[in-house]
Design a protein around this motif. Sequence first.
Motif, PDB file in Angstrom:
ATOM      1  N   ARG A  48       0.826  -1.213   0.000  1.00 40.05           N
ATOM      2  CA  ARG A  48       0.000   0.000   0.000  1.00 40.05           C
ATOM      3  C   ARG A  48       0.861   1.266   0.000  1.00 40.05           C
ATOM      4  NH1 ARG A  48      -4.873   0.398   3.988  1.00 40.05           N
ATOM      5  NH2 ARG A  48      -6.055  -0.057   2.136  1.00 40.05           N
ATOM      6  N   SER A  49       1.876   1.327   0.873  1.00 42.02           N
ATOM      7  CA  SER A  49       2.707   2.537   0.945  1.00 42.02           C
ATOM      8  C   SER A  49       3.536   2.712  -0.324  1.00 42.02           C
ATOM      9  CB  SER A  49       3.604   2.520   2.176  1.00 42.02           C
ATOM     10  OG  SER A  49       4.512   1.440   2.126  1.00 42.02           O
ATOM     11  N   PHE A  50       4.014   1.603  -0.914  1.00 45.56           N
ATOM     12  CA  PHE A  50       4.775   1.707  -2.159  1.00 45.56           C
ATOM     13  C   PHE A  50       3.883   2.180  -3.301  1.00 45.56           C
ATOM     14  CE2 PHE A  50       6.294  -0.039  -6.167  1.00 45.56           C
ATOM     15  CZ  PHE A  50       7.533   0.569  -6.232  1.00 45.56           C
ATOM     16  N   ALA A  51       2.682   1.634  -3.401  1.00 47.81           N
ATOM     17  CA  ALA A  51       1.770   2.029  -4.474  1.00 47.81           C
ATOM     18  C   ALA A  51       1.391   3.502  -4.365  1.00 47.81           C
ATOM     19  CB  ALA A  51       0.521   1.161  -4.450  1.00 47.81           C
ATOM     20  N   LYS A  52       1.194   3.975  -3.138  1.00 46.74           N
ATOM     21  CA  LYS A  52       0.846   5.379  -2.930  1.00 46.74           C
ATOM     22  C   LYS A  52       1.997   6.288  -3.364  1.00 46.74           C
ATOM     23  CE  LYS A  52      -0.655   8.593   0.624  1.00 46.74           C
ATOM     24  NZ  LYS A  52      -0.947   8.770   2.039  1.00 46.74           N
ATOM     25  N   LEU A  53       3.217   5.961  -2.951  1.00 48.39           N
ATOM     26  CA  LEU A  53       4.379   6.765  -3.337  1.00 48.39           C
ATOM     27  C   LEU A  53       4.603   6.707  -4.839  1.00 48.39           C
ATOM     28  CD1 LEU A  53       6.873   8.441  -2.355  1.00 48.39           C
ATOM     29  CD2 LEU A  53       8.119   6.299  -2.509  1.00 48.39           C
ATOM     30  N   PHE A  54       4.488   5.527  -5.432  1.00 46.30           N
ATOM     31  CA  PHE A  54       4.720   5.364  -6.862  1.00 46.30           C
ATOM     32  C   PHE A  54       3.724   6.179  -7.683  1.00 46.30           C
ATOM     33  CE2 PHE A  54       4.518   3.111 -10.931  1.00 46.30           C
ATOM     34  CZ  PHE A  54       5.857   3.103 -11.260  1.00 46.30           C
ATOM     35  N   SER A  55       2.480   6.248  -7.204  1.00 49.53           N
ATOM     36  CA  SER A  55       1.490   7.039  -7.936  1.00 49.53           C
ATOM     37  C   SER A  55       1.803   8.530  -7.873  1.00 49.53           C
ATOM     38  CB  SER A  55       0.086   6.781  -7.393  1.00 49.53           C
ATOM     39  OG  SER A  55      -0.064   7.328  -6.096  1.00 49.53           O
ATOM     40  N   GLN A  56       2.510   8.962  -6.824  1.00 46.69           N
ATOM     41  CA  GLN A  56       2.859  10.373  -6.677  1.00 46.69           C
ATOM     42  C   GLN A  56       4.121  10.747  -7.448  1.00 46.69           C
ATOM     43  OE1 GLN A  56       3.211  10.917  -2.476  1.00 46.69           O
ATOM     44  NE2 GLN A  56       1.011  10.843  -2.121  1.00 46.69           N
ATOM     45  N   VAL A  57       5.135   9.872  -7.426  1.00 40.07           N
ATOM     46  CA  VAL A  57       6.431  10.242  -8.005  1.00 40.07           C
ATOM     47  C   VAL A  57       6.680   9.639  -9.381  1.00 40.07           C
ATOM     48  CG1 VAL A  57       7.492  10.600  -5.760  1.00 40.07           C
ATOM     49  CG2 VAL A  57       7.730   8.389  -6.870  1.00 40.07           C
ATOM     50  N   GLY A  58       6.041   8.550  -9.717  1.00 38.90           N
ATOM     51  CA  GLY A  58       6.243   7.925 -11.019  1.00 38.90           C
ATOM     52  C   GLY A  58       7.541   7.145 -11.097  1.00 38.90           C
ATOM     53  N   ARG A  59       7.991   6.890 -12.324  1.00 40.12           N
ATOM     54  CA  ARG A  59       9.154   6.032 -12.558  1.00 40.12           C
ATOM     55  C   ARG A  59      10.496   6.761 -12.533  1.00 40.12           C
ATOM     56  NH1 ARG A  59       8.037   1.050 -15.531  1.00 40.12           N
ATOM     57  NH2 ARG A  59       5.792   0.828 -15.659  1.00 40.12           N
ATOM     58  N   THR A  60      10.503   8.062 -12.691  1.00 38.23           N
ATOM     59  CA  THR A  60      11.785   8.743 -12.902  1.00 38.23           C
ATOM     60  C   THR A  60      12.158   9.731 -11.798  1.00 38.23           C
ATOM     61  OG1 THR A  60      10.686  10.426 -14.223  1.00 38.23           O
ATOM     62  CG2 THR A  60      11.579   8.544 -15.403  1.00 38.23           C
ATOM     63  N   THR A  61      11.442   9.741 -10.700  1.00 31.69           N
ATOM     64  CA  THR A  61      11.742  10.684  -9.630  1.00 31.69           C
ATOM     65  C   THR A  61      12.503  10.002  -8.510  1.00 31.69           C
ATOM     66  OG1 THR A  61       9.709  11.887 -10.120  1.00 31.69           O
ATOM     67  CG2 THR A  61      10.711  12.303  -7.982  1.00 31.69           C
ATOM     68  N   VAL A  62      13.514  10.645  -7.990  1.00 27.05           N
ATOM     69  CA  VAL A  62      14.304  10.120  -6.878  1.00 27.05           C
ATOM     70  C   VAL A  62      13.550  10.416  -5.580  1.00 27.05           C
ATOM     71  CG1 VAL A  62      16.485  10.311  -5.638  1.00 27.05           C
ATOM     72  CG2 VAL A  62      16.448  10.471  -8.129  1.00 27.05           C
ATOM     73  N   PHE A  63      13.531   9.445  -4.674  1.00 35.42           N
ATOM     74  CA  PHE A  63      12.888   9.638  -3.381  1.00 35.42           C
ATOM     75  C   PHE A  63      13.797   9.107  -2.287  1.00 35.42           C
ATOM     76  CE2 PHE A  63      11.374   5.674  -5.184  1.00 35.42           C
ATOM     77  CZ  PHE A  63      11.563   4.767  -4.154  1.00 35.42           C
ATOM     78  N   ASN A  64      13.519   9.519  -1.053  1.00 34.34           N
ATOM     79  CA  ASN A  64      14.311   9.090   0.103  1.00 34.34           C
ATOM     80  C   ASN A  64      13.796   7.751   0.603  1.00 34.34           C
ATOM     81  OD1 ASN A  64      15.860  11.471   0.174  1.00 34.34           O
ATOM     82  ND2 ASN A  64      14.221  12.503   1.258  1.00 34.34           N
ATOM     83  N   LEU A  65      14.711   6.970   1.192  1.00 32.67           N
ATOM     84  CA  LEU A  65      14.370   5.682   1.771  1.00 32.67           C
ATOM     85  C   LEU A  65      14.719   5.727   3.254  1.00 32.67           C
ATOM     86  CD1 LEU A  65      13.364   2.950   0.661  1.00 32.67           C
ATOM     87  CD2 LEU A  65      15.720   2.212   0.658  1.00 32.67           C
ATOM     88  N   GLU A  66      13.749   5.451   4.093  1.00 36.49           N
ATOM     89  CA  GLU A  66      13.956   5.442   5.542  1.00 36.49           C
ATOM     90  C   GLU A  66      13.925   3.996   6.004  1.00 36.49           C
ATOM     91  OE1 GLU A  66      10.863   6.441   8.811  1.00 36.49           O
ATOM     92  OE2 GLU A  66      11.860   8.313   8.244  1.00 36.49           O
ATOM     93  N   ILE A  67      15.057   3.490   6.519  1.00 33.87           N
ATOM     94  CA  ILE A  67      15.154   2.089   6.939  1.00 33.87           C
ATOM     95  C   ILE A  67      14.967   2.028   8.447  1.00 33.87           C
ATOM     96  CG2 ILE A  67      16.611   0.049   6.988  1.00 33.87           C
ATOM     97  CD1 ILE A  67      17.996   1.172   4.489  1.00 33.87           C
ATOM     98  N   GLU A  68      13.949   1.263   8.857  1.00 36.28           N
ATOM     99  CA  GLU A  68      13.641   1.117  10.294  1.00 36.28           C
ATOM    100  C   GLU A  68      14.459  -0.010  10.892  1.00 36.28           C
ATOM    101  OE1 GLU A  68       9.463   0.494  10.438  1.00 36.28           O
ATOM    102  OE2 GLU A  68       9.031   2.521   9.804  1.00 36.28           O
TER     103      GLU A  68
END
Length: 68
Positions: A48-68
């Motif tokens: 769910r969280s990946f699909a939500k982010l992917f719909s916002q940023v698409g295939r070519t946008t860099v995003f941050n990764l927070e590792i718990e």
Amino acid sequence: MTIEKTLSVQKREGSGKGPAGRARTQDMIPGVFYTAKGENLPVQMSVRSFAKLFSQVGRTTVFNLEIE
């Protein structure tokens, strides 16, 4: 104007088909994060969280990764 998006992931125990398959049955997406030093870290994220982010940023946008 930069809008930074972040995806939270959890460390995954084990590697290979078995642990990855168990993650998928729990609606998680298995993945591997590669560090700058060349080390790899198995991770998993919520579908769910990946699909939500992917719909916002698409295939070519860099995003941050927070590792718990």
